[in-house]
Design a protein around this motif. Sequence first.
Motif, short mmCIF file in Angstrom:
data_model
loop_
_atom_site.label_atom_id
_atom_site.label_comp_id
_atom_site.label_asym_id
_atom_site.label_seq_id
_atom_site.Cartn_x
_atom_site.Cartn_y
_atom_site.Cartn_z
N MET A 53 -13.52 -5.46 0.05
CA MET A 53 -13.53 -4.03 -0.22
C MET A 53 -14.75 -3.36 0.40
O MET A 53 -14.65 -2.27 0.97
N ASN A 54 -15.91 -4.00 0.31
CA ASN A 54 -17.12 -3.42 0.88
C ASN A 54 -17.00 -3.28 2.39
O ASN A 54 -17.43 -2.28 2.98
N THR A 55 -16.43 -4.30 3.04
CA THR A 55 -16.27 -4.24 4.49
C THR A 55 -15.35 -3.09 4.89
O THR A 55 -15.65 -2.33 5.82
N LEU A 56 -14.23 -2.96 4.18
CA LEU A 56 -13.31 -1.87 4.48
C LEU A 56 -13.95 -0.51 4.28
O LEU A 56 -13.77 0.42 5.09
N ARG A 57 -14.71 -0.37 3.22
CA ARG A 57 -15.37 0.92 2.96
C ARG A 57 -16.43 1.23 4.00
O ARG A 57 -16.61 2.39 4.39
N LYS A 58 -17.12 0.20 4.47
CA LYS A 58 -18.12 0.42 5.52
C LYS A 58 -17.45 0.85 6.82
O LYS A 58 -18.07 1.52 7.66
N LEU A 59 -16.20 0.45 6.99
CA LEU A 59 -15.44 0.88 8.17
C LEU A 59 -14.87 2.29 7.99
O LEU A 59 -14.21 2.81 8.89
N GLY A 60 -15.12 2.88 6.82
CA GLY A 60 -14.65 4.23 6.57
C GLY A 60 -13.28 4.31 5.92
O GLY A 60 -12.69 5.40 5.85
N PHE A 61 -12.76 3.17 5.42
CA PHE A 61 -11.44 3.15 4.81
C PHE A 61 -11.53 3.52 3.33
O PHE A 61 -12.49 3.20 2.66
N ARG A 62 -10.48 4.18 2.84
CA ARG A 62 -10.38 4.53 1.42
C ARG A 62 -9.26 3.76 0.76
O ARG A 62 -8.20 3.54 1.36
N GLU A 63 -9.49 3.36 -0.49
CA GLU A 63 -8.44 2.68 -1.24
C GLU A 63 -7.42 3.69 -1.75
O GLU A 63 -7.78 4.78 -2.21
N ASP A 64 -6.16 3.34 -1.65
CA ASP A 64 -5.09 4.17 -2.19
C ASP A 64 -4.95 3.87 -3.68
O ASP A 64 -4.66 2.74 -4.07
N THR A 65 -5.17 4.86 -4.52
CA THR A 65 -5.08 4.71 -5.97
C THR A 65 -4.24 5.86 -6.53
O THR A 65 -4.01 6.87 -5.84
N PRO A 66 -3.77 5.74 -7.78
CA PRO A 66 -3.00 6.85 -8.37
C PRO A 66 -3.76 8.16 -8.37
O PRO A 66 -3.17 9.24 -8.21
N ASN A 67 -5.09 8.10 -8.54
CA ASN A 67 -5.90 9.32 -8.56
C ASN A 67 -6.32 9.76 -7.17
O ASN A 67 -6.80 10.88 -7.00
N GLN A 68 -6.16 8.88 -6.19
CA GLN A 68 -6.55 9.21 -4.82
C GLN A 68 -5.52 8.61 -3.87
O GLN A 68 -5.77 7.60 -3.20
N PRO A 69 -4.34 9.20 -3.80
CA PRO A 69 -3.28 8.65 -2.94
C PRO A 69 -3.57 8.89 -1.47
O PRO A 69 -4.55 9.54 -1.11
N ALA A 70 -2.69 8.36 -0.63
CA ALA A 70 -2.80 8.50 0.83
C ALA A 70 -4.07 7.85 1.37
O ALA A 70 -4.66 8.33 2.34
#
Length: 255
Positions: free
Chosen positions: A64-81
């Motif tokens: 998760m940290n690596t993906l976030r450092k790459l600028g990626f966002r997790e898709d969640t019910p409160n933060q879709p897309a």
Amino acid sequence: MEYVVRKAGLTASVASTAAPVKSEFSPIERFSFASQFVQLLHKGAINSFIFTGSGGIGKTTAVMNTLRKLGFREDTPNQPAGDFMVIRGFSTPRALYETLYQFKDKILILDDADQVFKDPLGANLLKAALDDKPVRVVNWNTSRENEDGIPSRFTYTGKIVFISNMSLQQFPQAIVSRSQKVDLTLNTEEKVDIISEVFKNLKNKDQHKVDVLQFVRDNAKKAKDLNIRSAVSLLVLRENFGDDWKRIAEYSFCG
């Protein structure tokens, strides 16, 4: 490798199952390999990555940290897309098919969702999704027309990360052969090293951390559950029970 542990809601821990032999590659180095493979997913150089090993040592946190450092966002019910989706626990083959379709061009993380590929249907869906052909087509053949608007076949361009406490030998060979792999099965000494590394980032009093780490080293082989959570819980005892903390710690940590 950055380890992240929050006092409330810990995000990493080390499980009690020990590897019989210490690897020639340190845990830190293997975490680095995992981060590099996640970056290869981001670049599109690979389609799949399997991250296995001792439970609760920070595998999910590292990905998760690596993906976030790459600028990626997790898709969640409160933060879709978002850019990647995490599936934890049980998922039926049909639910997997729908998820693959919904995130057909994104990164899907199967975190301890081992039942998905233990089911032959689920394993075959993943096999199709990770095919090395130029065009990857996933099918769900049914005798009746879908009522949910999801087609019976679609082209899949996404990537998949498997995070599991299972050994590679327990994965379907078709998935293993299509994936890059990192194993973080650790022996007791390596788990203590990971705990020590995590403690560096905690904001507790330095002397308390020194005392607890020494206690962990002295009692690691007797620990009923050697992990970061149990080690951090010892800090709570150290900070609240004064000279009596070790006796209580022996009971809670060693059982």
